[in-house]
Design a protein around this motif. Structure first.
Motif, short mmCIF file in Angstrom:
data_model
loop_
_atom_site.label_atom_id
_atom_site.label_comp_id
_atom_site.label_asym_id
_atom_site.label_seq_id
_atom_site.Cartn_x
_atom_site.Cartn_y
_atom_site.Cartn_z
N ALA A 182 0.83 -1.21 0.00
CA ALA A 182 0.00 0.00 0.00
C ALA A 182 0.86 1.26 0.00
O ALA A 182 0.58 2.21 -0.74
CB ALA A 182 -0.92 -0.01 1.21
N LEU A 183 1.91 1.25 0.79
CA LEU A 183 2.81 2.42 0.85
C LEU A 183 3.47 2.66 -0.50
O LEU A 183 3.55 3.80 -0.98
CB LEU A 183 3.86 2.19 1.94
N GLY B 200 6.83 5.75 -11.90
CA GLY B 200 5.70 5.43 -11.03
C GLY B 200 5.15 4.04 -11.31
O GLY B 200 4.80 3.30 -10.41
N GLY B 201 5.09 3.68 -12.59
CA GLY B 201 4.64 2.35 -12.96
C GLY B 201 5.58 1.27 -12.48
O GLY B 201 5.16 0.19 -12.06
N LEU B 202 6.89 1.53 -12.54
CA LEU B 202 7.86 0.56 -12.02
C LEU B 202 7.71 0.36 -10.52
O LEU B 202 7.82 -0.76 -10.01
CB LEU B 202 9.29 1.00 -12.35
N ILE B 203 7.45 1.43 -9.79
CA ILE B 203 7.27 1.33 -8.35
C ILE B 203 6.00 0.51 -8.04
O ILE B 203 6.01 -0.35 -7.16
CB ILE B 203 7.20 2.73 -7.70
N ALA B 204 4.92 0.77 -8.79
CA ALA B 204 3.68 0.03 -8.57
C ALA B 204 3.85 -1.46 -8.92
O ALA B 204 3.36 -2.33 -8.19
CB ALA B 204 2.55 0.64 -9.39
N ALA B 205 4.54 -1.75 -10.01
CA ALA B 205 4.77 -3.15 -10.38
C ALA B 205 5.64 -3.84 -9.34
O ALA B 205 5.42 -5.02 -9.04
CB ALA B 205 5.43 -3.21 -11.76
N SER B 206 6.58 -3.13 -8.76
CA SER B 206 7.40 -3.70 -7.69
C SER B 206 6.55 -3.99 -6.46
O SER B 206 6.77 -4.99 -5.77
CB SER B 206 8.54 -2.75 -7.32
N ALA B 207 5.58 -3.13 -6.20
CA ALA B 207 4.68 -3.38 -5.07
C ALA B 207 3.88 -4.65 -5.29
O ALA B 207 3.73 -5.47 -4.36
CB ALA B 207 3.74 -2.18 -4.88
N PHE B 208 3.38 -4.85 -6.50
CA PHE B 208 2.64 -6.08 -6.78
C PHE B 208 3.55 -7.30 -6.74
O PHE B 208 3.12 -8.39 -6.35
CB PHE B 208 1.93 -5.98 -8.13
N ALA B 209 4.81 -7.14 -7.11
CA ALA B 209 5.76 -8.25 -7.03
C ALA B 209 6.01 -8.65 -5.57
O ALA B 209 6.08 -9.84 -5.25
CB ALA B 209 7.07 -7.88 -7.72
N ILE B 210 6.15 -7.67 -4.70
CA ILE B 210 6.32 -7.96 -3.27
C ILE B 210 5.09 -8.67 -2.72
O ILE B 210 5.20 -9.66 -1.99
CB ILE B 210 6.61 -6.66 -2.49
N TYR B 211 3.92 -8.20 -3.09
CA TYR B 211 2.68 -8.83 -2.65
C TYR B 211 2.60 -10.27 -3.17
O TYR B 211 2.17 -11.18 -2.46
CB TYR B 211 1.48 -8.01 -3.12
N GLY B 212 3.04 -10.48 -4.40
CA GLY B 212 3.05 -11.81 -4.97
C GLY B 212 4.03 -12.74 -4.29
O GLY B 212 3.76 -13.94 -4.15
N MET B 213 5.18 -12.22 -3.88
CA MET B 213 6.15 -13.05 -3.17
C MET B 213 5.59 -13.50 -1.82
O MET B 213 5.87 -14.60 -1.36
CB MET B 213 7.47 -12.30 -2.96
N ALA B 214 4.78 -12.65 -1.20
CA ALA B 214 4.25 -12.99 0.11
C ALA B 214 3.03 -13.90 0.03
O ALA B 214 2.89 -14.82 0.84
CB ALA B 214 3.88 -11.71 0.86
#
Length: 138
Positions: A15-16, A38-52
């Motif tokens: 979320a952050l 901004g898109g790279l940061i958002a995609a990285s957020a989804f990648a972190i969520y996917g790893m968890a």
């Protein structure tokens, strides 16, 4: 890397990062940054969520297929350029309008709609790649 601490913090970190990606997207038309980073940061957020939580959790969170998101972003970016052609100026020329919404003058520009389109293309494409890599691991 599926620890209890990581699974507990991943939604907060995601979320952050998504809020920060929106900040970078919206400030980008005045300063360096914008849709791509901004898109790279958002995609990285989804990648972190996917790893968890796995690929299926990210797919449920997105609600749309990532390539559909990328396609919508590409369409928005092209339409942003077409507005300038309709106005009789060269393709991708930035145009501004200031409509009055609820008594407040709100500046609207084709530049920000182009940046939002780039943001969606990057989020969709990079998330699609990350999800396909995550599916191949399973």
């Amino acid at each position: 890397m599926n620890t209890l601490i990581f699974r507990t913090l991943a939604p907060f970190i995601t979320a952050l990062m998504l809020f920060f990606s929106l900040f970078v997207l919206l400030r980008g038309h005045n300063e360096p940054g914008g849709g791509f980073i901004g898109g790279l940061i958002a995609a990285s957020a989804f990648a972190i969520y996917g790893m968890a939580f796995g690929v299926q959790a990210v797919s449920r969170a997105l609600r749309f297929h990532p390539l559909s998101i990328a396609g919508a972003g590409l369409l928005l970016s092209v339409l942003s350029g077409m507005v300038s052609l309709a106005a009789g100026v060269p393709f991708m020329t930035g145009l501004w309008a200031t409509p009055h919404i609820l008594g407040v003058e709100v500046p609207v520009a084709t530049v920000i709609s182009f940046d939002v389109g780039v943001y969606l293309v990057v989020v969709g494409a990079i998330t699609s790649i990350a999800l396909s890599l995550g599916e191949s691991e399973d």
